[in-house]
Design an enzyme around this catalytic site. Structure first.
Site, PDB file in Angstrom:
ATOM      1  CD  GLU A 135       7.995   0.491  10.594  1.00  0.00           C
ATOM      2  OE1 GLU A 135       6.800   0.415  10.254  1.00  0.00           O
ATOM      3  OE2 GLU A 135       8.940   0.135   9.861  1.00  0.00           O
ATOM      4  CD  GLU A 171       2.531   0.195  11.190  1.00  0.00           C
ATOM      5  OE1 GLU A 171       1.449   0.107  11.821  1.00  0.00           O
ATOM      6  OE2 GLU A 171       2.602   0.573  10.032  1.00  0.00           O
ATOM      7  CB  CYS A 189      -1.966   0.598   8.827  1.00  0.00           C
ATOM      8  SG  CYS A 189      -0.537   1.661   8.781  1.00  0.00           S
ATOM      9  CG  ASN A 204      -0.370   0.030   2.504  1.00  0.00           C
ATOM     10  OD1 ASN A 204       0.768  -0.425   2.678  1.00  0.00           O
ATOM     11  ND2 ASN A 204      -1.068   0.552   3.483  1.00  0.00           N
TER      12      ASN A 204
END
Ligand code: UN1
Length: 499
Positions: free
Chosen positions: A470, A257, A291, A159
């Site tokens: 991250e 994640e 997300c 994505n």
């Protein structure tokens, strides 16, 4: 088309030990433009475990020299890559649009973020700092410093086919690790471009290896191979949990994640126009395939009718269509599997809640066949329903009505995910109370649930995140090991002792 009829150049190559090499698996996955199924882009090879092993050996061989390279020199390569990406920005944006399906405007946004990350991380090369600490002992010097981990395995989603790989690759490389990267099989041409840019920027052979393939095969080899000491994964929570369970047996360092079910909370004192505008941005941007997308609204009953009306009016105006046309606001979904999953949720929603707008497949330019879904809003969604609980990853918004702030906080937290949340209110106390009470990694106040910055940690809690965050300083922490050094400069036997 039979496998044998595929021209070799239509299949993306892997990049191993400083060379582009064709996979010899003989298996491929066809990639078509999700906005126009007539447009065949090419094929991703489904590489074998043996090919991943070869990449791991190459990364292991390259590690001693790469770790010895002064960090600022490693950083300079990232700075070169930032410039190259900047020069190729428009071309890469079109490639993202064609392969992944997001609109050109969104693709440019993704690239802006990727460039920022490269620039920021290039600067971090000069700030890989430790600390000095006083000792209880006389004439003793204590310091810490950071060292690379070794060969790291990166598994990335489709994505954000450029930005997410770069936000893993840049800190991994700058810290002195060598990498085997398994990108999504749905975006091989974007992965090839990212690799080319980094290689042309000056990465020595073996430092970055990229192997296309499936998660359960190529990805799993990275997870299981003992020479890979750390793994960073972005994707579904089911896969993330499986990776973590396997990696734990070898005590690998893991960063996950995963999904989100991000709420926008709308209180009675909110600026409703602002809340509606930002909800629509968060829910339908990138066709909901991120997300951080807004997938729930939790609105207090007192303003719910007005708010739903404002959202529905905006959603109904959004147009699906060819993502490279400036008039298209809602992109197609990435592929058939995702499309069918989302259509399935539309049917579930029609049984569980009240459909306000959308609810059907959308159409492309001039009726061209593509994986479009209309922006969809469901109201009166029960808090325990599948629509309210499961990550859909499409342009589908569930509205949940509550009585007051306390109920809103409880509803916001009643999911297994915890990535982002937004609150719309003009009450300063509620802002801080919500920031404390929302169970998530990132809170936005009077702004959408999506987005982040290169130097700001990114990630969530509960079923969303595992391991260090991250981006930002936490990325450096993940990709390096801290070492403590004691230097006794008395020149004689120690007096006293440490416990
Ligand atoms: C963003 O919304 O800030 O997979 C980017 C994802 C995320 C990236 C989201 N890791 O959607």
């Amino acid at each position: 088309m039979s496998e044998t009829a595929i021209a070799a150049e239509a299949v993306c190559a892997n990049y191993i030990n400083g060379a582009w090499v064709a996979s010899h698996s003989g298996r491929t996955l066809e990639r078509r433009n999700p906005a126009d199924l007539r447009d065949l882009i090419g094929y991703a090879p489904l590489s074998t475990r043996g090919e991943v092993q070869e990449a791991i050996r190459s990364a292991a061989r390259a590690f001693p020299a790469w770790r010895s390279e002064p960090a600022p020199r490693r950083g300079r390569i990232l700075a070169h890559a930032a410039r190259r990406l900047e020069e190729q920005k428009e071309d890469v944006a079109r490639l993202i649009s064609r392969e992944e399906g997001k609109t050109l405007v969104e693709a440019r946004g993704e690239l802006g973020r990727a460039i920022n990350i490269l620039e920021y991380t290039a600067g971090e090369a000069r700030r890989l700092k430790g600390e000095t600490l006083p000792s209880e002992l006389p004439s003793n010097f204590v310091y810490t410093f950071r060292q690379p981990l070794g060969v790291v395995g990166l598994i990335t989603p489709w994505n954000f086919p450029v930005a997410v790989p770069i936000w893993k690759l840049a800190p991994a490389l700058v810290c002195g690790n060598t990498v085997v990267w398994k990108p999504s099989e749905l975006t091989p041409f974007c992965s090839r471009r990212v690799t080319e840019i980094l290689v042309e920027a000056g990465l020595p052979a073996g430092v970055l290896n990229m192997v296309n393939g499936l998660g359960e095969e190529a990805g799993d080899e990275l997870v299981e191979h003992p020479a890979v000491v750390a793994l960073s994964f972005t994707g579904s929570d089911a896969v993330g949990a499986a990776i973590n369970a396997k990696a734990a047996r070898q005590l690998k360092k893991v960063q996950l994640e995963m999904g989100g079910k991000n709420p926008v909370v709308v209180l009675e004192d909110a600026d409703l126009e602002l809340a509606a505008e930002n909800t629509v941005t968060g829910a339908f941007g990138s066709a909901g395939e991120r997300c951080t997308a807004t997938s729930r609204v939790i609105v207090v009953e007192q303003v719910a009718d007005r708010f739903v009306d404002l959202v529905a009016r905006r959603a109904a105006k959004l147009r699906t269509g060819n993502p490279v046309d400036s008039g298209s606001q809602v992109a197609p979904l990435v592929g058939r599997e995702q499309f069918e999953k989302v259509i399935g949720y539309l049917e579930i929603g029609k049984h569980e809640a009240t459909l306000v707008c959308g609810g059907e497949p959308g159409s492309g330019a001039d009726g061209v066949q593509g994986f479009f879904v209309q922006p969809t809003v469901f109201d009166h969604v029960p808090a325990a329903s599948r629509l309210a609980q499961e990550e859909i990853f499409g342009p589908v918004l569930a509205i949940i009505r509550v009585r007051d702030f306390d109920e809103a906080m409880a509803a916001a937290n009643a999911v297994r995910y915890g990535l982002t949340a937004s609150i719309f209110t003009t009450d300063a106390n509620r802002v801080f109370q919500a920031a404390e009470r929302l169970e998530c990694g990132m809170v936005h106040v009077n702004s959408p649930t999506v987005g982040g910055e290169a130097h700001v940690p990114f990630g969530g809690i509960k079923g969303t995140g595992f391991g260090e965050r991250e981006c930002g300083s936490t990325a450096i922490e993940f990709y390096s090991e801290l070492k403590v050094v004691y230097v006794d400069y008395t020149g004689r036997k120690r007096e006293g002792s440490l416990y």
